[in-house]
Design a protein around this motif. Structure first.
Motif, PDB file in Angstrom:
ATOM      1  N   GLY A  11      37.938  -0.715   2.922  1.00 50.68           N
ATOM      2  CA  GLY A  11      39.194  -0.238   2.359  1.00 50.68           C
ATOM      3  C   GLY A  11      39.747   0.998   3.021  1.00 50.68           C
ATOM      4  N   ASP A  12      40.407   1.791   2.205  1.00 49.38           N
ATOM      5  CA  ASP A  12      41.179   2.938   2.672  1.00 49.38           C
ATOM      6  C   ASP A  12      40.431   4.248   2.420  1.00 49.38           C
ATOM      7  N   SER A  13      41.176   5.351   2.316  1.00 52.76           N
ATOM      8  CA  SER A  13      40.568   6.667   2.134  1.00 52.76           C
ATOM      9  C   SER A  13      39.775   6.770   0.839  1.00 52.76           C
ATOM     10  N   LEU A  14      40.152   6.019  -0.176  1.00 52.23           N
ATOM     11  CA  LEU A  14      39.401   6.072  -1.422  1.00 52.23           C
ATOM     12  C   LEU A  14      37.960   5.628  -1.200  1.00 52.23           C
ATOM     13  N   VAL A  15      37.763   4.675  -0.320  1.00 55.96           N
ATOM     14  CA  VAL A  15      36.415   4.252   0.056  1.00 55.96           C
ATOM     15  C   VAL A  15      35.797   5.267   1.011  1.00 55.96           C
ATOM     16  N   GLU A  16      36.542   5.653   2.026  1.00 56.13           N
ATOM     17  CA  GLU A  16      36.007   6.552   3.054  1.00 56.13           C
ATOM     18  C   GLU A  16      35.525   7.876   2.478  1.00 56.13           C
ATOM     19  N   TRP A  17      36.225   8.428   1.540  1.00 57.73           N
ATOM     20  CA  TRP A  17      35.925   9.781   1.065  1.00 57.73           C
ATOM     21  C   TRP A  17      34.928   9.833  -0.077  1.00 57.73           C
ATOM     22  N   GLY A  18      34.458   8.686  -0.532  1.00 57.80           N
ATOM     23  CA  GLY A  18      33.454   8.678  -1.595  1.00 57.80           C
ATOM     24  C   GLY A  18      32.076   9.030  -1.067  1.00 57.80           C
ATOM     25  N   ASP A  19      31.336   9.804  -1.825  1.00 58.20           N
ATOM     26  CA  ASP A  19      29.954  10.152  -1.487  1.00 58.20           C
ATOM     27  C   ASP A  19      29.064   9.087  -2.116  1.00 58.20           C
ATOM     28  N   TRP A  20      29.056   7.918  -1.529  1.00 58.80           N
ATOM     29  CA  TRP A  20      28.448   6.741  -2.143  1.00 58.80           C
ATOM     30  C   TRP A  20      26.941   6.824  -2.262  1.00 58.80           C
ATOM     31  N   ASP A  21      26.274   7.522  -1.351  1.00 57.84           N
ATOM     32  CA  ASP A  21      24.820   7.661  -1.477  1.00 57.84           C
ATOM     33  C   ASP A  21      24.460   8.416  -2.757  1.00 57.84           C
ATOM     34  N   THR A  22      25.279   9.394  -3.118  1.00 58.41           N
ATOM     35  CA  THR A  22      25.055  10.149  -4.350  1.00 58.41           C
ATOM     36  C   THR A  22      25.553   9.368  -5.564  1.00 58.41           C
ATOM     37  N   LEU A  23      26.723   8.743  -5.441  1.00 59.33           N
ATOM     38  CA  LEU A  23      27.335   8.038  -6.561  1.00 59.33           C
ATOM     39  C   LEU A  23      26.619   6.733  -6.919  1.00 59.33           C
ATOM     40  N   LEU A  24      26.074   6.055  -5.911  1.00 56.69           N
ATOM     41  CA  LEU A  24      25.417   4.758  -6.124  1.00 56.69           C
ATOM     42  C   LEU A  24      24.024   4.754  -5.492  1.00 56.69           C
ATOM     43  N   PRO A  25      23.122   5.617  -5.983  1.00 55.49           N
ATOM     44  CA  PRO A  25      21.804   5.725  -5.338  1.00 55.49           C
ATOM     45  C   PRO A  25      20.956   4.476  -5.463  1.00 55.49           C
ATOM     46  N   ASP A  26      21.272   3.603  -6.421  1.00 55.03           N
ATOM     47  CA  ASP A  26      20.493   2.390  -6.616  1.00 55.03           C
ATOM     48  C   ASP A  26      21.011   1.203  -5.811  1.00 55.03           C
ATOM     49  N   LEU A  27      22.023   1.452  -4.964  1.00 54.34           N
ATOM     50  CA  LEU A  27      22.548   0.422  -4.066  1.00 54.34           C
ATOM     51  C   LEU A  27      22.494   0.922  -2.631  1.00 54.34           C
ATOM     52  N   ALA A  28      22.294   0.018  -1.703  1.00 56.73           N
ATOM     53  CA  ALA A  28      22.358   0.348  -0.281  1.00 56.73           C
ATOM     54  C   ALA A  28      23.809   0.143   0.149  1.00 56.73           C
ATOM     55  N   VAL A  29      24.584   1.233   0.187  1.00 51.95           N
ATOM     56  CA  VAL A  29      26.019   1.154   0.427  1.00 51.95           C
ATOM     57  C   VAL A  29      26.334   1.284   1.917  1.00 51.95           C
ATOM     58  N   ILE A  30      27.164   0.387   2.387  1.00 48.09           N
ATOM     59  CA  ILE A  30      27.710   0.438   3.741  1.00 48.09           C
ATOM     60  C   ILE A  30      29.203   0.687   3.554  1.00 48.09           C
ATOM     61  N   SER A  31      29.628   1.907   3.825  1.00 52.03           N
ATOM     62  CA  SER A  31      31.017   2.287   3.579  1.00 52.03           C
ATOM     63  C   SER A  31      31.836   2.136   4.852  1.00 52.03           C
ATOM     64  N   ARG A  32      32.869   1.326   4.773  1.00 57.21           N
ATOM     65  CA  ARG A  32      33.749   1.091   5.910  1.00 57.21           C
ATOM     66  C   ARG A  32      35.206   1.349   5.505  1.00 57.21           C
ATOM     67  N   GLY A  33      35.429   2.509   4.918  1.00 64.90           N
ATOM     68  CA  GLY A  33      36.781   2.891   4.560  1.00 64.90           C
ATOM     69  C   GLY A  33      37.451   3.644   5.686  1.00 64.90           C
ATOM     70  N   ARG A  34      38.766   3.499   5.769  1.00 71.51           N
ATOM     71  CA  ARG A  34      39.558   4.203   6.782  1.00 71.51           C
ATOM     72  C   ARG A  34      40.811   4.779   6.129  1.00 71.51           C
ATOM     73  N   ALA A  35      40.932   6.089   6.217  1.00 69.98           N
ATOM     74  CA  ALA A  35      42.092   6.750   5.620  1.00 69.98           C
ATOM     75  C   ALA A  35      43.381   6.178   6.210  1.00 69.98           C
ATOM     76  N   GLY A  36      44.343   5.946   5.344  1.00 71.97           N
ATOM     77  CA  GLY A  36      45.651   5.457   5.763  1.00 71.97           C
ATOM     78  C   GLY A  36      45.726   3.975   6.037  1.00 71.97           C
ATOM     79  N   GLU A  37      44.621   3.265   5.843  1.00 71.27           N
ATOM     80  CA  GLU A  37      44.599   1.838   6.197  1.00 71.27           C
ATOM     81  C   GLU A  37      45.511   1.000   5.310  1.00 71.27           C
TER      82      GLU A  37
END
Length: 176
Positions: A11-37
Motif C-alpha cells: 500500500g501507501d504511506s499508511l503501510v510504510e510508516w507503521g512500526d509493524w514489528d512493534t504493532l504486530l509482534p505475533d506476525l511476521a510482517v513484510i511491509s511494502r508500503g510506499r508513500a504517495g502510491e
C-alpha cells in the motif's frame, strides 16, 4: 516452536510508516508500503512484490487513499483486475482489502469514503477476497480531541490510529 503467520502488507504511506514489528509482534510482517502510491502504481509493481517473498499466509492491500484525495474515486476499477491477478499468484494466501480509513482530511466527506468502501467491498468479495472495514473500529475507539486516531492532516495515523488498525489486522490474520 510454532511458526509465526506471515503477513504481506501492500500500500501507501499508511503501510510504510507503521512500526509493524512493534504493532504486530505475533506476525511476521513484510511491509511494502510506499508513500504517495496510487492504486495504478501498486498494480504495476504487484508481480515484483509477490515474486520477492515466500507466499504469505495473509496479504493486506491498503490502497486508494491517495487516489481519493486527488479527486479520483474510480480507482476501485483497478482492484477488479488487481485482485484476480493477486489471487492467481498467491492461491494459498488469504487476501484482505482494507477499507479506506474514515479520514477527516479537508474536502473529504464521510459519504465519499463510504461510497468508495461499498465498491471496494463488492469488488473484494466478488474476487474471493475478504474486506476489512475499519469504519466501526475507528468510530468506536477514536475521538477527535481526546483520542485522535489521525494526525492534524486528517489522513495519516496517530499512534492510537495504528494501534486500532493493528488490532483489527491481528484479529483477521490470527483467526485463519
Amino acid at each position: 516452536m510454532t511458526r509465526k503467520k506471515s503477513l504481506l502488507m501492500l500500500g501507501d504511506s499508511l503501510v510504510e510508516w507503521g512500526d509493524w514489528d512493534t504493532l504486530l509482534p505475533d506476525l511476521a510482517v513484510i511491509s511494502r508500503g510506499r508513500a504517495g502510491e496510487l492504486c495504478e502504481t501498486l498494480s504495476a509493481r504487484l508481480f515484483d512484490e509477490i515474486d520477492s517473498v515466500r507466499e504469505p499466509d495473509c496479504i493486506l492491500l491498503m490502497s486508494g487513499t491517495n487516489n481519493l484525495l486527488m479527486g479520483s474515486p474510480h480507482f476501485t476499477a483497478i482492484f477488479q483486475t488487481l485482485l484476480p491477478r493477486l489471487t492467481l499468484l498467491c492461491g494459498k494466501s488469504t487476501v484482505f482489502v482494507n477499507s479506506i480509513l474514515p479520514m477527516t482530511a479537508p474536502g473529504m466527506t464521510k459519504e465519499a469514503v463510504a461510497a468508495v468502501n461499498r465498491e471496494l467491498c463488492v469488488t473484494a468479495e466478488g474476487s474471493g477476497c475478504r474486506f476489512l472495514d475499519m469504519t466501526a473500529p475507528f468510530t468506536e475507539q477514536c475521538l477527535p480531541i481526546t483520542r485522535p486516531c489521525f494526525l492534524s492532516d486528517g489522513v495519516h495515523l496517530s499512534t492510537l490510529g495504528y494501534q486500532v488498525w493493528a488490532g483489527e489486522i491481528r484479529k483477521c490474520c490470527l483467526a485463519l
